[in-house]
Design an enzyme around this catalytic site. Structure first.
Site, PDB file in Angstrom:
ATOM      1  N   MET A 192     -74.513  65.512  79.996  1.00 32.00           N
ATOM      2  CA  MET A 192     -75.029  66.219  78.824  1.00 32.00           C
ATOM      3  C   MET A 192     -75.691  65.255  77.831  1.00 32.00           C
ATOM      4  O   MET A 192     -75.491  65.354  76.617  1.00 32.00           O
ATOM      5  CB  MET A 192     -73.898  67.005  78.137  1.00 32.00           C
ATOM      6  CG  MET A 192     -73.152  67.948  79.077  1.00 32.00           C
ATOM      7  SD  MET A 192     -74.231  69.047  80.008  1.00 32.00           S
ATOM      8  CE  MET A 192     -74.592  70.247  78.755  1.00 32.00           C
ATOM      9  N   ARG A 193     -76.465  64.312  78.353  1.00 30.72           N
ATOM     10  CA  ARG A 193     -77.191  63.379  77.503  1.00 30.72           C
ATOM     11  C   ARG A 193     -78.659  63.372  77.918  1.00 30.72           C
ATOM     12  O   ARG A 193     -78.953  63.493  79.120  1.00 30.72           O
ATOM     13  CB  ARG A 193     -76.662  61.932  77.640  1.00 30.72           C
ATOM     14  CG  ARG A 193     -75.200  61.745  77.364  1.00 30.72           C
ATOM     15  CD  ARG A 193     -74.802  62.032  75.929  1.00 30.72           C
ATOM     16  NE  ARG A 193     -75.581  61.321  74.952  1.00 30.72           N
ATOM     17  CZ  ARG A 193     -75.689  61.705  73.668  1.00 30.72           C
ATOM     18  NH1 ARG A 193     -75.065  62.791  73.237  1.00 30.72           N
ATOM     19  NH2 ARG A 193     -76.415  61.010  72.820  1.00 30.72           N
ATOM     20  N   GLY A 207     -66.911  68.393  86.056  1.00 31.20           N
ATOM     21  CA  GLY A 207     -67.080  67.608  87.281  1.00 31.20           C
ATOM     22  C   GLY A 207     -66.983  68.396  88.568  1.00 31.20           C
ATOM     23  O   GLY A 207     -66.746  67.813  89.632  1.00 31.20           O
ATOM     24  N   SER A 208     -67.222  69.723  88.504  1.00 29.83           N
ATOM     25  CA  SER A 208     -67.156  70.469  89.772  1.00 29.83           C
ATOM     26  C   SER A 208     -68.288  70.068  90.720  1.00 29.83           C
ATOM     27  O   SER A 208     -68.119  70.094  91.941  1.00 29.83           O
ATOM     28  CB  SER A 208     -67.151  71.978  89.528  1.00 29.83           C
ATOM     29  OG  SER A 208     -68.386  72.403  89.026  1.00 29.83           O
ATOM     30  N   ASN A 209     -69.431  69.665  90.174  1.00 28.41           N
ATOM     31  CA  ASN A 209     -70.513  69.194  91.054  1.00 28.41           C
ATOM     32  C   ASN A 209     -70.166  67.839  91.668  1.00 28.41           C
ATOM     33  O   ASN A 209     -70.495  67.574  92.824  1.00 28.41           O
ATOM     34  CB  ASN A 209     -71.841  69.132  90.293  1.00 28.41           C
ATOM     35  CG  ASN A 209     -72.467  70.507  90.161  1.00 28.41           C
ATOM     36  OD1 ASN A 209     -72.983  71.058  91.117  1.00 28.41           O
ATOM     37  ND2 ASN A 209     -72.381  71.089  88.966  1.00 28.41           N
ATOM     38  N   ASN A 234     -81.214  65.573  88.814  1.00 22.57           N
ATOM     39  CA  ASN A 234     -80.453  66.363  87.828  1.00 22.57           C
ATOM     40  C   ASN A 234     -80.227  67.778  88.358  1.00 22.57           C
ATOM     41  O   ASN A 234     -81.028  68.291  89.137  1.00 22.57           O
ATOM     42  CB  ASN A 234     -81.248  66.443  86.512  1.00 22.57           C
ATOM     43  CG  ASN A 234     -80.516  67.216  85.427  1.00 22.57           C
ATOM     44  OD1 ASN A 234     -79.319  67.050  85.223  1.00 22.57           O
ATOM     45  ND2 ASN A 234     -81.234  68.088  84.728  1.00 22.57           N
ATOM     46  N   HIS A 242     -79.520  71.763  86.939  1.00 18.47           N
ATOM     47  CA  HIS A 242     -79.630  72.561  85.714  1.00 18.47           C
ATOM     48  C   HIS A 242     -79.352  74.030  86.049  1.00 18.47           C
ATOM     49  O   HIS A 242     -79.848  74.527  87.072  1.00 18.47           O
ATOM     50  CB  HIS A 242     -81.038  72.402  85.131  1.00 18.47           C
ATOM     51  CG  HIS A 242     -81.224  73.128  83.841  1.00 18.47           C
ATOM     52  ND1 HIS A 242     -80.694  72.692  82.650  1.00 18.47           N
ATOM     53  CD2 HIS A 242     -81.865  74.286  83.563  1.00 18.47           C
ATOM     54  CE1 HIS A 242     -81.000  73.544  81.691  1.00 18.47           C
ATOM     55  NE2 HIS A 242     -81.711  74.523  82.216  1.00 18.47           N
TER      56      HIS A 242
HETATM   57  C1  GRF Z   1     -73.583  72.655  85.524  1.00 15.82           C
HETATM   58  O1  GRF Z   1     -73.764  74.026  85.281  1.00 15.82           O
HETATM   59  C2  GRF Z   1     -74.902  71.920  85.552  1.00 15.82           C
HETATM   60  O2  GRF Z   1     -75.958  72.696  86.022  1.00 15.82           O
HETATM   61  C3  GRF Z   1     -75.107  71.592  84.096  1.00 15.82           C
HETATM   62  O3  GRF Z   1     -73.817  71.281  83.620  1.00 15.82           O
HETATM   63  C4  GRF Z   1     -72.837  71.965  84.403  1.00 15.82           C
HETATM   64  C5  GRF Z   1     -71.879  70.931  84.916  1.00 15.82           C
HETATM   65  O4  GRF Z   1     -70.830  71.486  85.635  1.00 15.82           O
HETATM   66  N1  GRF Z   1     -76.065  70.536  83.930  1.00 15.82           N
HETATM   67  P1  GRF Z   1     -69.712  70.558  86.288  1.00 15.82           P
HETATM   68  O5  GRF Z   1     -69.251  69.582  85.230  1.00 15.82           O
HETATM   69  O6  GRF Z   1     -70.312  69.838  87.464  1.00 15.82           O
HETATM   70  O7  GRF Z   1     -68.631  71.501  86.690  1.00 15.82           O
END
Ligand code: GRF
Length: 223
Positions: A118-119, A40-42, A135, A137
């Site tokens: 991741m789905r 969940g860092s994003n 999304n 990636h």
């Molecule tokens: C990220 O590298 C994103 O690009 C990929 O999954 C990872 C998720 O990172 N789809 P986080 O959970 O947001 O830290």
């Protein structure tokens, strides 16, 4: 800034197009729904950008599919409601996505952000939010789609990789690209060190691309 590209001098990474500055200030806050599976860092980068008034938005809900995921505590920290929808409890992807759509609608979401989701998603979700599912990636798409994108880049021996934020269509890691950041691969990189540097860039472009996508939509709807 009016140029289309911008170099981040602090770590020599190129982001294109430039992150729009204050692009959304005149609009009402975007209503975001975030889908996250793990760390969940994003999610946190988005929450911080909203808090710092870099993004005019509100996170209506965070949906996660893995009980115990670290993103849950991040949502608590930012007082964002979180909902567990465990894909293991659904007959198929479509049924799972229907429940996601229902939940997003209950929380009055306009923009769906797959931030480490991741789905594989289906038409059920995409059609419910046309051109409003985003999304992120960890590669420069269209290279290295699918899982283990960072490992794929290392194995291929490329010297530059990065990350991409794009609108989602039914094909995995496909759809119109909104924003990308390039990250050089260093000779002694491991998947972990490289992913760490990619994530620094992800946290910039996820925010920038949401602003960009929303401002494009506003321009279209007001013209
Ligand atoms: C990220 O590298 C994103 O690009 C990929 O999954 C990872 C998720 O990172 N789809 P986080 O959970 O947001 O830290």
């Amino acid at each position: 800034m009016t140029t289309e590209t911008q170099v981040l001098n602090s770590n020599s990474c190129l982001i294109s197009p430039a992150i729009p500055e204050n692009a959304l200030q005149k609009y009402s806050p975007l209503k975001l729904g975030i889908l996250a599976s793990g760390n969940g860092s994003n999610f946190e980068a988005i929450a911080e950008a909203i808090n710092n008034q870099k993004l005019n938005a509100q996170i209506q809900v965070m949906i996660y599919n893995n009980p115990g995921a670290k993103v849950i505590s991040r949502a608590e920290k930012w007082s964002v409601p979180s909902v567990l929808l465990n894909h293991r409890e659904y007959k198929n992807r479509e049924e799972f996505d229907s429940q996601i759509v229902k939940t997003l609608q209950e929380y009055d979401v306009e923009w769906v952000i797959m931030a480490g989701w991741m789905r594989i998603v289906t038409k059920v979700l995409i059609d419910a939010f046309p051109n409003q599912v985003i999304n992120i990636h960890p590669s420069l798409l269209p290279s290295f789609k699918g899982i283990k994108a960072v490992e794929q880049a290392l194995q291929a021996g490329v010297k530059i990789t990065g990350c991409t934020v794009h609108l989602v269509d039914v094909e995995v890691d496909n759809g119109p690209i909104l924003m990308q950041a390039a990250v050089p691969i260093l000779p002694d990189d491991t998947p972990e060190t490289l992913h760490e540097r990619i994530q620094v860039q992800e946290h910039q472009i996820i925010v920038g691309a949401i602003a960009l996508a929303a401002s494009k939509n506003e321009t279209l709807s007001s013209s």
